[in-house]
Design a protein around this motif. Structure first.
Motif, PDB file in Angstrom:
ATOM      1  N   ILE A   1       0.863  -1.175   0.000  1.00 15.87           N
ATOM      2  CA  ILE A   1       0.000   0.000   0.000  1.00 15.87           C
ATOM      3  C   ILE A   1       0.905   1.233   0.000  1.00 15.87           C
ATOM      4  CG2 ILE A   1      -1.896   1.202   1.152  1.00 15.87           C
ATOM      5  CD1 ILE A   1      -2.610  -1.622   0.141  1.00 15.87           C
TER       6      ILE A   1
ATOM      7  N   PHE B   1       2.122  -7.544   2.145  1.00 18.56           N
ATOM      8  CA  PHE B   1       1.068  -8.289   2.824  1.00 18.56           C
ATOM      9  C   PHE B   1       0.625  -9.427   1.924  1.00 18.56           C
ATOM     10  CE2 PHE B   1       0.622  -3.861   4.259  1.00 18.56           C
ATOM     11  CZ  PHE B   1       0.803  -4.041   5.617  1.00 18.56           C
TER      12      PHE B   1
ATOM     13  N   ARG C   1     -13.959 -10.363   2.382  1.00 16.01           N
ATOM     14  CA  ARG C   1     -14.837  -9.928   3.467  1.00 16.01           C
ATOM     15  C   ARG C   1     -16.244 -10.400   3.127  1.00 16.01           C
ATOM     16  NH1 ARG C   1     -13.494  -5.916   6.791  1.00 16.01           N
ATOM     17  NH2 ARG C   1     -11.924  -5.246   5.318  1.00 16.01           N
TER      18      ARG C   1
ATOM     19  N   CYS D   1      -7.894  -0.034  -1.125  1.00 12.85           N
ATOM     20  CA  CYS D   1      -6.747  -0.645  -0.451  1.00 12.85           C
ATOM     21  C   CYS D   1      -7.206  -1.662   0.587  1.00 12.85           C
ATOM     22  CB  CYS D   1      -5.866   0.431   0.180  1.00 12.85           C
ATOM     23  SG  CYS D   1      -5.021   1.439  -1.065  1.00 12.85           S
ATOM     24  N   ARG D   2      -8.262  -1.354   1.317  1.00  6.56           N
ATOM     25  CA  ARG D   2      -8.789  -2.310   2.296  1.00  6.56           C
ATOM     26  C   ARG D   2      -9.330  -3.555   1.591  1.00  6.56           C
ATOM     27  NH1 ARG D   2     -13.065  -0.575   5.478  1.00  6.56           N
ATOM     28  NH2 ARG D   2     -12.504  -2.226   6.926  1.00  6.56           N
TER      29      ARG D   2
ATOM     30  N   LEU E   1      -6.457  -5.796   0.696  1.00  3.95           N
ATOM     31  CA  LEU E   1      -5.914  -6.477   1.877  1.00  3.95           C
ATOM     32  C   LEU E   1      -6.836  -7.575   2.391  1.00  3.95           C
ATOM     33  CD1 LEU E   1      -4.465  -3.388   3.748  1.00  3.95           C
ATOM     34  CD2 LEU E   1      -3.209  -5.100   2.432  1.00  3.95           C
TER      35      LEU E   1
ATOM     36  N   ALA F   1      -8.130  -6.526   6.935  1.00  6.56           N
ATOM     37  CA  ALA F   1      -7.696  -5.127   6.840  1.00  6.56           C
ATOM     38  C   ALA F   1      -8.267  -4.315   7.995  1.00  6.56           C
ATOM     39  CB  ALA F   1      -8.148  -4.530   5.517  1.00  6.56           C
TER      40      ALA F   1
ATOM     41  N   LEU G   1      -5.474   4.724   7.649  1.00 10.21           N
ATOM     42  CA  LEU G   1      -5.045   3.405   7.183  1.00 10.21           C
ATOM     43  C   LEU G   1      -3.549   3.219   7.422  1.00 10.21           C
ATOM     44  CD1 LEU G   1      -5.733   0.741   5.814  1.00 10.21           C
ATOM     45  CD2 LEU G   1      -5.333   1.863   3.606  1.00 10.21           C
TER      46      LEU G   1
ATOM     47  N   LEU H   1      -2.103   0.271   9.757  1.00 10.50           N
ATOM     48  CA  LEU H   1      -1.162  -0.732   9.255  1.00 10.50           C
ATOM     49  C   LEU H   1       0.160  -0.658  10.005  1.00 10.50           C
ATOM     50  CD1 LEU H   1      -1.741  -0.470   5.402  1.00 10.50           C
ATOM     51  CD2 LEU H   1      -2.472  -2.309   6.939  1.00 10.50           C
TER      52      LEU H   1
ATOM     53  N   ASP I   1      -0.400  -2.151  13.714  1.00 12.29           N
ATOM     54  CA  ASP I   1      -1.155  -3.406  13.805  1.00 12.29           C
ATOM     55  C   ASP I   1      -0.443  -4.362  14.760  1.00 12.29           C
ATOM     56  OD1 ASP I   1      -2.973  -5.403  13.384  1.00 12.29           O
ATOM     57  OD2 ASP I   1      -2.061  -6.081  11.526  1.00 12.29           O
TER      58      ASP I   1
ATOM     59  N   LEU J   1      -3.581  -8.724  10.368  1.00  8.59           N
ATOM     60  CA  LEU J   1      -3.045  -8.631   9.033  1.00  8.59           C
ATOM     61  C   LEU J   1      -1.540  -8.793   9.152  1.00  8.59           C
ATOM     62  CD1 LEU J   1      -3.935  -7.996   6.126  1.00  8.59           C
ATOM     63  CD2 LEU J   1      -3.395  -5.636   6.598  1.00  8.59           C
TER      64      LEU J   1
END
Length: 151
Positions: free
Chosen positions: A24, A93, A99, A115-116, A119, A123, A132, A136, A139, A144
């Motif tokens: 990202i 990643f 999802r 971007c989510r 991921l 994400a 974001l 990230l 985290d 992730l």
């Protein structure tokens, strides 16, 4: 009689087995006046995907989505190129599982949403590129997990 084909694997598993990696990239360009309200240096983000044969850029620009397969060797250090150009880069990643949703999302399609989606389900939640980036970067729950690059 012909043998039945083996069941197809979900796309995220095929991508992981193929060695696909996602990065990202965060930048500060503001092509729309309202983007100036966002944190300088984190007004836009986009995804870069690496696989065994090269690099693909997914960049949601104002009003359209640009998907570009770059004509550079697979060994080219594209994240390093973006870092040298002044962008902040997070990754690599591994592709995540999709999802699952009962209803379609009601949020607008933004650079952060793209971007989510790249991921996957793991994400972190974020609304802005800066959010974001921080999610990230911080985290700590291993939801992730960054991939380790073998050299």
């Amino acid at each position: 009689m012909t043998a039945a084909a083996p069941p197809a694997k979900p796309a995220h598993r095929r991508a992981a087995e193929a060695g696909q990696r996602a990065f990202i990239v965060f930048g500060g360009a503001a092509d729309q006046p309202w983007l100036r309200l966002l944190r300088p240096g984190f007004r836009h983000c986009f995804a870069v995907l690496a696989d065994a044969t090269g690099w693909t850029v997914l960049d949601p620009l104002s009003g359209r989505l640009v998907v570009a397969r770059l004509e550079v060797p697979a060994q080219f250090d594209l994240p390093g190129f973006y870092r040298r150009a002044g962008f902040a880069v997070r990754g690599p990643f591994a592709p995540g599982r999709p999802r699952w949703r009962l209803l379609p999302p009601l949020a607008p399609f933004t650079c952060v949403a793209l971007c989510r989606a790249v991921l996957g389900a793991g994400a972190p939640f974020a609304v802005t590129p800066w959010g974001l980036f921080r999610a990230l970067d911080n985290d700590r729950k291993n939801i992730l997990t960054p991939m380790r690059l073998s050299r």
